[in-house]
Design a protein around this motif. Sequence first.
Motif, PDB file in Angstrom:
ATOM      1  N   LEU A 226       0.806  -1.214   0.000  1.00  0.00           N
ATOM      2  CA  LEU A 226       0.000   0.000   0.000  1.00  0.00           C
ATOM      3  C   LEU A 226       0.843   1.270   0.000  1.00  0.00           C
ATOM      4  CD1 LEU A 226      -2.772  -0.906   2.619  1.00  0.00           C
ATOM      5  CD2 LEU A 226      -2.925  -1.012   0.127  1.00  0.00           C
ATOM      6  N   ALA A 227       2.140   1.133   0.254  1.00  0.00           N
ATOM      7  CA  ALA A 227       2.992   2.305   0.427  1.00  0.00           C
ATOM      8  C   ALA A 227       3.061   3.161  -0.834  1.00  0.00           C
ATOM      9  CB  ALA A 227       4.401   1.868   0.822  1.00  0.00           C
ATOM     10  N   ALA A 228       3.019   4.463  -0.644  1.00  0.00           N
ATOM     11  CA  ALA A 228       3.163   5.388  -1.767  1.00  0.00           C
ATOM     12  C   ALA A 228       4.560   5.266  -2.354  1.00  0.00           C
ATOM     13  CB  ALA A 228       2.925   6.821  -1.287  1.00  0.00           C
ATOM     14  N   THR A 229       4.656   5.402  -3.666  1.00  0.00           N
ATOM     15  CA  THR A 229       5.963   5.449  -4.302  1.00  0.00           C
ATOM     16  C   THR A 229       6.701   6.704  -3.817  1.00  0.00           C
ATOM     17  OG1 THR A 229       5.161   6.721  -6.184  1.00  0.00           O
ATOM     18  CG2 THR A 229       5.052   4.310  -6.363  1.00  0.00           C
TER      19      THR A 229
ATOM     20  N   GLY B 242       4.521   8.677   6.984  1.00  0.00           N
ATOM     21  CA  GLY B 242       4.457   7.864   5.768  1.00  0.00           C
ATOM     22  C   GLY B 242       3.074   7.896   5.158  1.00  0.00           C
ATOM     23  N   TRP B 243       3.027   7.580   3.858  1.00  0.00           N
ATOM     24  CA  TRP B 243       1.773   7.630   3.105  1.00  0.00           C
ATOM     25  C   TRP B 243       1.451   6.270   2.514  1.00  0.00           C
ATOM     26  CZ3 TRP B 243      -1.146  12.015   3.116  1.00  0.00           C
ATOM     27  CH2 TRP B 243      -0.510  13.204   3.494  1.00  0.00           C
TER      28      TRP B 243
ATOM     29  N   TRP C 107      -5.422   8.821  -0.094  1.00  0.00           N
ATOM     30  CA  TRP C 107      -4.159   8.550   0.585  1.00  0.00           C
ATOM     31  C   TRP C 107      -4.327   8.752   2.091  1.00  0.00           C
ATOM     32  CZ3 TRP C 107      -0.249   6.929  -2.580  1.00  0.00           C
ATOM     33  CH2 TRP C 107      -0.379   7.219  -3.952  1.00  0.00           C
ATOM     34  N   LEU C 108      -3.724   7.874   2.862  1.00  0.00           N
ATOM     35  CA  LEU C 108      -3.707   8.000   4.319  1.00  0.00           C
ATOM     36  C   LEU C 108      -2.329   8.451   4.750  1.00  0.00           C
ATOM     37  CD1 LEU C 108      -5.442   4.622   5.290  1.00  0.00           C
ATOM     38  CD2 LEU C 108      -6.525   6.831   4.767  1.00  0.00           C
TER      39      LEU C 108
ATOM     40  N   ALA D 236       0.491   4.240  -6.097  1.00  0.00           N
ATOM     41  CA  ALA D 236       1.031   3.431  -5.016  1.00  0.00           C
ATOM     42  C   ALA D 236       1.614   2.146  -5.575  1.00  0.00           C
ATOM     43  CB  ALA D 236      -0.068   3.114  -4.023  1.00  0.00           C
ATOM     44  N   LYS D 237       2.503   1.562  -4.821  1.00  0.00           N
ATOM     45  CA  LYS D 237       3.015   0.249  -5.164  1.00  0.00           C
ATOM     46  C   LYS D 237       1.982  -0.773  -4.757  1.00  0.00           C
ATOM     47  CE  LYS D 237       6.703   0.771  -2.663  1.00  0.00           C
ATOM     48  NZ  LYS D 237       7.970   0.523  -1.988  1.00  0.00           N
ATOM     49  N   ALA D 238       1.928  -1.864  -5.529  1.00  0.00           N
ATOM     50  CA  ALA D 238       1.004  -2.935  -5.157  1.00  0.00           C
ATOM     51  C   ALA D 238       1.741  -4.253  -5.167  1.00  0.00           C
ATOM     52  CB  ALA D 238      -0.171  -2.979  -6.117  1.00  0.00           C
TER      53      ALA D 238
END
Length: 241
Positions: free
Chosen positions: A9-12, A130-131, A218-219, A239-241
């Motif tokens: 789930l982390a944003a690039t 973090g996002w 986005w969180l 986001a990365k998946a």
Amino acid sequence: MAWAGDPRLAATPEAAEYLEAAFTPGAQLGTVYDDPTTPVVVTGIEELTTIRVPSGRLVVDAPWHDDEVYDYERGLPTPHPRELAVRIPPGTYRVDIAWSAGPYEFMGEHFDGVARAATRLCVSDAPVAGWETGLSVHEDIDRLQPGEEPRFFSDANVGCFADAGAWTALSAPFRTFADGVPAPRDTERLADGSERLRDEAHQADLVTFVAESGGVVWLGRTKTGDVAAIVVTSGLPGAKA
């Protein structure tokens, strides 16, 4: 213990950089399309309004979709709203708009290039560590495909934040159509064409905002993992998946 989110789930790095810059006046978000010499700069942050979320459950979706006109006409049920899986403390929260500008010329005419860079629901003023993308209650992280961006869609280019517990009442005025066109509704008019609708029976609100074709949610999480911000963007690295 420091928060460590799920890497799926982390944003690039590019998305995280944009999200941090979007709410920093004077920060550069990129350059004008087809003109790498002209920067797009954050010009300011505007408080749009506040929103009551007494249930702690938040919908981030379009208040209506074009196909719902036909659902109503044919007596079919409309889709479930995109309710976030994450919960926030019941309360009243500030909604902000981040504005940017990137001047450009088109066919001999000059434009200021003012645009909405992002819309934010502020859960707290704690720093974001973090996002990550915000999944809905109907999405399964184990079924995400590589490169997939969970998002909501909006044919009308309108999104909203709304208390999920009062969704039926809050969205009803936006889902009332006459001859295929949204019927007039009694809402509070805000900046940039946004609206706020209050439901006093639930002490809950719905707030609309511009969302071209929809958007990614986005969180922004603190170092302890708490949600400090919920941000909606359109057209930025995913986001990365």
